[in-house]
Motif scaffolding. Sequence first.
Motif, mmCIF file in Angstrom:
data_model
loop_
_atom_site.group_PDB
_atom_site.id
_atom_site.type_symbol
_atom_site.label_atom_id
_atom_site.label_comp_id
_atom_site.label_asym_id
_atom_site.label_seq_id
_atom_site.Cartn_x
_atom_site.Cartn_y
_atom_site.Cartn_z
ATOM 1 N N LEU A 118 -3.122 -8.070 -0.874
ATOM 2 C CA LEU A 118 -3.309 -7.708 0.517
ATOM 3 C C LEU A 118 -4.364 -8.622 1.138
ATOM 4 C CD1 LEU A 118 -3.261 -3.809 0.328
ATOM 5 C CD2 LEU A 118 -1.418 -5.310 1.076
ATOM 6 N N THR A 119 -4.308 -8.781 2.431
ATOM 7 C CA THR A 119 -5.256 -9.640 3.118
ATOM 8 C C THR A 119 -5.874 -8.910 4.289
ATOM 9 O OG1 THR A 119 -3.529 -10.540 4.544
ATOM 10 C CG2 THR A 119 -3.994 -11.737 2.506
ATOM 11 N N LEU A 120 -7.040 -9.403 4.703
ATOM 12 C CA LEU A 120 -7.672 -8.903 5.918
ATOM 13 C C LEU A 120 -7.105 -9.671 7.106
ATOM 14 C CD1 LEU A 120 -11.394 -8.716 4.755
ATOM 15 C CD2 LEU A 120 -9.879 -6.786 5.183
ATOM 16 N N PHE A 128 -14.066 -1.614 -5.825
ATOM 17 C CA PHE A 128 -14.496 -1.898 -4.460
ATOM 18 C C PHE A 128 -13.593 -2.916 -3.765
ATOM 19 C CE2 PHE A 128 -18.391 -0.110 -6.194
ATOM 20 C CZ PHE A 128 -18.863 0.648 -5.136
ATOM 21 N N ALA A 129 -12.715 -3.583 -4.517
ATOM 22 C CA ALA A 129 -11.812 -4.566 -3.919
ATOM 23 C C ALA A 129 -10.561 -3.928 -3.334
ATOM 24 C CB ALA A 129 -11.407 -5.609 -4.967
ATOM 25 N N ARG A 130 -10.414 -2.656 -3.503
ATOM 26 C CA ARG A 130 -9.190 -2.000 -3.033
ATOM 27 C C ARG A 130 -9.147 -1.907 -1.509
ATOM 28 N NH1 ARG A 130 -8.438 3.172 -7.153
ATOM 29 N NH2 ARG A 130 -8.188 1.957 -9.076
ATOM 30 N N LEU A 131 -8.004 -2.297 -0.954
ATOM 31 C CA LEU A 131 -7.740 -2.102 0.464
ATOM 32 C C LEU A 131 -6.833 -0.896 0.634
ATOM 33 C CD1 LEU A 131 -7.028 -5.755 1.689
ATOM 34 C CD2 LEU A 131 -9.079 -4.413 2.074
ATOM 35 N N HIS A 132 -6.989 -0.222 1.735
ATOM 36 C CA HIS A 132 -6.110 0.913 2.024
ATOM 37 C C HIS A 132 -4.669 0.404 2.080
ATOM 38 C CE1 HIS A 132 -4.307 4.314 4.151
ATOM 39 N NE2 HIS A 132 -5.379 5.003 3.788
#
Length: 461
Positions: A21-23, A339-343
């Motif tokens: 996933l990306t921001l 802590f690297a998990r994205l919703h």
Amino acid sequence: MVDSTSSHPSSDSSASTGDNLTLPRRLNLLQGTALNMIDMVGIGPFVVLPLVIKTLGGPQFLWAWILGAVVSVVDAFVWSELGAAFPQAGGSYKFLKISYGEQRWGRLLSFLYVWQTLIQAPLVVASGAIGFAQYMSYLMPLDDWQRRAVSGGVVILIIILLYRKIDSIGKIGLIMWGAVLITLGWIIIGGLSNPQIPLSETLGSMGTVSGGLIAAGLGQASVKTIYCYLGYYNVCHLGGEIKNPTRNIPASMFISIAGIAGLYLLMNISVVSVVPWQQAQNSDFIVSTFVETLYGPSAAKLATILVLLVAFSSLFAVLLGYSRVPYAAAADGQFFRIFARLHPTRQFPYVSLLFLGGLGFVFSLLFRLGDVITAILAMRIVIQFVGQAVGLLLLHRRRKASEFPFRMPLYPLPVLLAIGIWLFIFFSTGTTFMLSGLTVIGLGVVAFLVSAGVRRQWPFN
């Protein structure tokens, strides 16, 4: 992610994070500037103004606010070069790691920054929440446990509002920015258009500054004013979500500093044009006292509500920016992977947000406002501000000028000036706070060595 052999990364529509996933890059210049400014203007100027006057013991307090602006501008040149060259989530984490070398000392410095963030970010959140509860007591009498309940409740509400996509957060930020401008505009226009004390008398007495004053009080007072400017670099923490970052990151910082400095100076002049500085230095609710003097108790209550809205807006921006720091370190493989998990659907680092917000909630119940403001600054100066500036000097020795999309004028003079000023401010915090900051660093070094030893990484590989 950025590595030490690449030039500045692309400003494409999204920023890679190391997992699938990306921001997304969806924040424009206006939204980034708004988030910076609401981060800078929290409860700080409304509770710090009397403290600064009392520290200097006279109307020369305006110089402390000017020095705070100068420090911010000089340091913003450092942030601008780094932020434009490496526009990724995490801000100082990335800058320190790249500047000092990703395989050796950069690991230690970036780890120490994240280590400090786990402590100081919740303290920053708690300081804003405690100040919120303090001003709330102007509207209704609150005993100690009620103030703690209010501060804790504010943190919980902030977490709920941030638990969403970055698109809507940018829109919420613009609304909150409007509240900031309305509040400061009311104070400025009200005081300057209805002065109770002639401006010539007020400004004339402010112009008298002796060498003894500068040596004895200006440093200590500036510690408090700089606290009110902190946040001009918030856009760097959101670097992975900023559109056209090589232009918008530096621009948003300088626009924010110029705008906030002007508002702070005008606000201070306006307040002491209505409330004598001898009275203002002992006021717990200086804005409420100011408005009550001009317009009466009902207007003072409305002004207090606006101050609370501004404080709430700042907490919103603070927790948003800091939640990206542990996330960036974890996505980089240098922190706990969770802590690297994205919703999965909303694409934001929800674990990092919940962890820092949860600690902020706990700290807001445990500490007092006066105990954290100076400690926050003392804890950050050595690693984040001085370390980052030195890192930029090292980076310039290894890279070509063409690899820096933004170039500061008169390099390296602004960098050296920033280092000297930050060290002056660090010593001005006092022995107790200097030792507390150094202790946190020492414990972080121990934690890093233990972690590196278990994982067989540098310096044990």
